[in-house]
Design a protein around this motif. Structure first.
Motif, PDB file in Angstrom:
ATOM      1  N   ALA A   1     -38.347  -8.918  19.717  1.00 12.80           N
ATOM      2  CA  ALA A   1     -37.034  -8.842  20.364  1.00 12.80           C
ATOM      3  C   ALA A   1     -36.959  -9.765  21.569  1.00 12.80           C
ATOM      4  CB  ALA A   1     -36.748  -7.401  20.778  1.00 12.80           C
ATOM      5  N   VAL A   2     -38.030  -9.799  22.363  1.00 12.86           N
ATOM      6  CA  VAL A   2     -38.065 -10.670  23.538  1.00 12.86           C
ATOM      7  C   VAL A   2     -38.029 -12.134  23.122  1.00 12.86           C
ATOM      8  CG1 VAL A   2     -39.483 -11.411  25.488  1.00 12.86           C
ATOM      9  CG2 VAL A   2     -39.243  -8.974  24.976  1.00 12.86           C
TER      10      VAL A   2
ATOM     11  N   SER B   1     -31.812 -17.362  22.481  1.00 12.34           N
ATOM     12  CA  SER B   1     -30.366 -17.375  22.716  1.00 12.34           C
ATOM     13  C   SER B   1     -30.009 -17.384  24.195  1.00 12.34           C
ATOM     14  CB  SER B   1     -29.718 -16.152  22.044  1.00 12.34           C
ATOM     15  OG  SER B   1     -29.953 -16.149  20.654  1.00 12.34           O
ATOM     16  N   ASP B   2     -30.865 -16.804  25.013  1.00 10.48           N
ATOM     17  CA  ASP B   2     -30.590 -16.703  26.446  1.00 10.48           C
ATOM     18  C   ASP B   2     -31.052 -17.980  27.148  1.00 10.48           C
ATOM     19  OD1 ASP B   2     -29.956 -15.737  28.951  1.00 10.48           O
ATOM     20  OD2 ASP B   2     -31.773 -14.531  29.140  1.00 10.48           O
TER      21      ASP B   2
ATOM     22  N   TYR C   1     -31.057 -12.596  30.844  1.00  5.51           N
ATOM     23  CA  TYR C   1     -31.449 -11.282  30.333  1.00  5.51           C
ATOM     24  C   TYR C   1     -32.935 -11.218  29.979  1.00  5.51           C
ATOM     25  CZ  TYR C   1     -26.386 -11.120  29.730  1.00  5.51           C
ATOM     26  OH  TYR C   1     -25.026 -11.181  29.949  1.00  5.51           O
ATOM     27  N   THR C   2     -33.494 -12.348  29.580  1.00  5.93           N
ATOM     28  CA  THR C   2     -34.878 -12.358  29.125  1.00  5.93           C
ATOM     29  C   THR C   2     -35.884 -11.892  30.174  1.00  5.93           C
ATOM     30  OG1 THR C   2     -34.295 -14.206  27.674  1.00  5.93           O
ATOM     31  CG2 THR C   2     -36.624 -13.747  27.980  1.00  5.93           C
ATOM     32  N   PRO C   3     -35.759 -12.282  31.460  1.00  5.93           N
ATOM     33  CA  PRO C   3     -36.744 -11.815  32.440  1.00  5.93           C
ATOM     34  C   PRO C   3     -36.843 -10.297  32.544  1.00  5.93           C
ATOM     35  CG  PRO C   3     -35.498 -13.645  33.335  1.00  5.93           C
ATOM     36  CD  PRO C   3     -34.833 -13.264  32.051  1.00  5.93           C
TER      37      PRO C   3
ATOM     38  N   GLN D   1     -40.501  -8.768  31.996  1.00  5.84           N
ATOM     39  CA  GLN D   1     -41.158  -8.036  33.077  1.00  5.84           C
ATOM     40  C   GLN D   1     -41.332  -6.563  32.731  1.00  5.84           C
ATOM     41  OE1 GLN D   1     -42.545  -9.346  35.763  1.00  5.84           O
ATOM     42  NE2 GLN D   1     -41.949 -11.372  35.006  1.00  5.84           N
ATOM     43  N   GLY D   2     -40.376  -6.009  32.032  1.00  4.95           N
ATOM     44  CA  GLY D   2     -40.521  -4.619  31.594  1.00  4.95           C
ATOM     45  C   GLY D   2     -41.657  -4.451  30.612  1.00  4.95           C
TER      46      GLY D   2
END
Length: 219
Positions: A63-64, A70-71, A76-78, A82-83
């Motif tokens: 998913a990342v 796309s990002d 949104y990716t960071p 990071q999560g």
């Protein structure tokens, strides 16, 4: 015969020329910011569709990776990266977060990323707001100075002649127009970008909430 911009600038005195050049500089900075932010926001909004497919990926890493493609503005990716890193117990064990509750760690990490993204999204907006607010007053300064010249020309002449007044009054009107031409696009762009930011912030908050719920359940 209409005069050119060069001729108009040449007939101004030092203060009038400084005001005109300042308004031109403010306009150039404003339009550069408008175009750069518009391009950035267009790319951000185009990449939001990936959020709908994020949770359909087979694994979080997939998913990342899909979101990162796309990002393109990396908005949104960071949060997801990071999560994902903070959810790894081995990563937490190598830092002061080893004895901290996983939910608290995730909250701090996501909050830091939200703050960083917010700063990026709002960069340039203060500049647009400042230009939109001050440009009319800068133009007004030139207007007042032009009217002062007109009154000075009239007071120094025994008879009122239209050619003595036309130049300074025309200078004053041009300054007023320049101030408005600089301010109006900046204000409109600022309002439009604020609207886009509110939508983006809402999506970021929702995405961060979903990530927090997902990763804390895994811990």
């Amino acid at each position: 015969m209409p005069i050119t911009i060069t001729q108009y600038l040449m007939q101004l005195d030092t203060l009038g020329r400084a005001v005109a050049l300042l308004l031109i500089l403010m306009s150039l900075v404003s339009w550069f910011t408008i175009f750069s932010k518009a391009w950035s926001f267009w790319r951000i909004r185009r990449g939001t569709s990936a959020l709908h497919f994020f949770w359909q990926a087979p694994t979080m890493q997939d998913a990342v990776n899909s979101l990162a493609v796309s990002d393109v503005e990396n908005i949104y990716t960071p949060l997801a990266k990071q999560g994902l890193a903070a959810s790894d117990p081995q990563v937490r064990a190598r830092s002061m977060m080893a004895n901290t509750d996983a939910a608290d760690v995730m909250t701090r990490v996501l909050r830091e990323e939200l703050t960083s993204v917010t700063v990026r999204l709002e960069s340039g907006l203060t500049l647009l707001a400042s230009i939109g607010a001050t440009a009319p007053f800068v133009g007004l300064l030139g207007t007042v100075w032009g009217i002062y010249h007109a009154l000075t020309a009239v007071s120094g002449s025994s008879a009122i002649q239209i050619d003595l007044v036309a130049g300074p009054v025309g200078e004053a009107l041009v300054m007023t127009g320049l101030g408005l031409m600089v301010a109006i696009p900046a204000v409109l762009a600022y309002n439009a970008f604020n609207r886009i930011n509110r939508i983006t912030f809402a999506e970021l908050d929702g995405f961060a909430f979903d990530l927090h719920a997902y990763f804390t359940k895994l811990s």
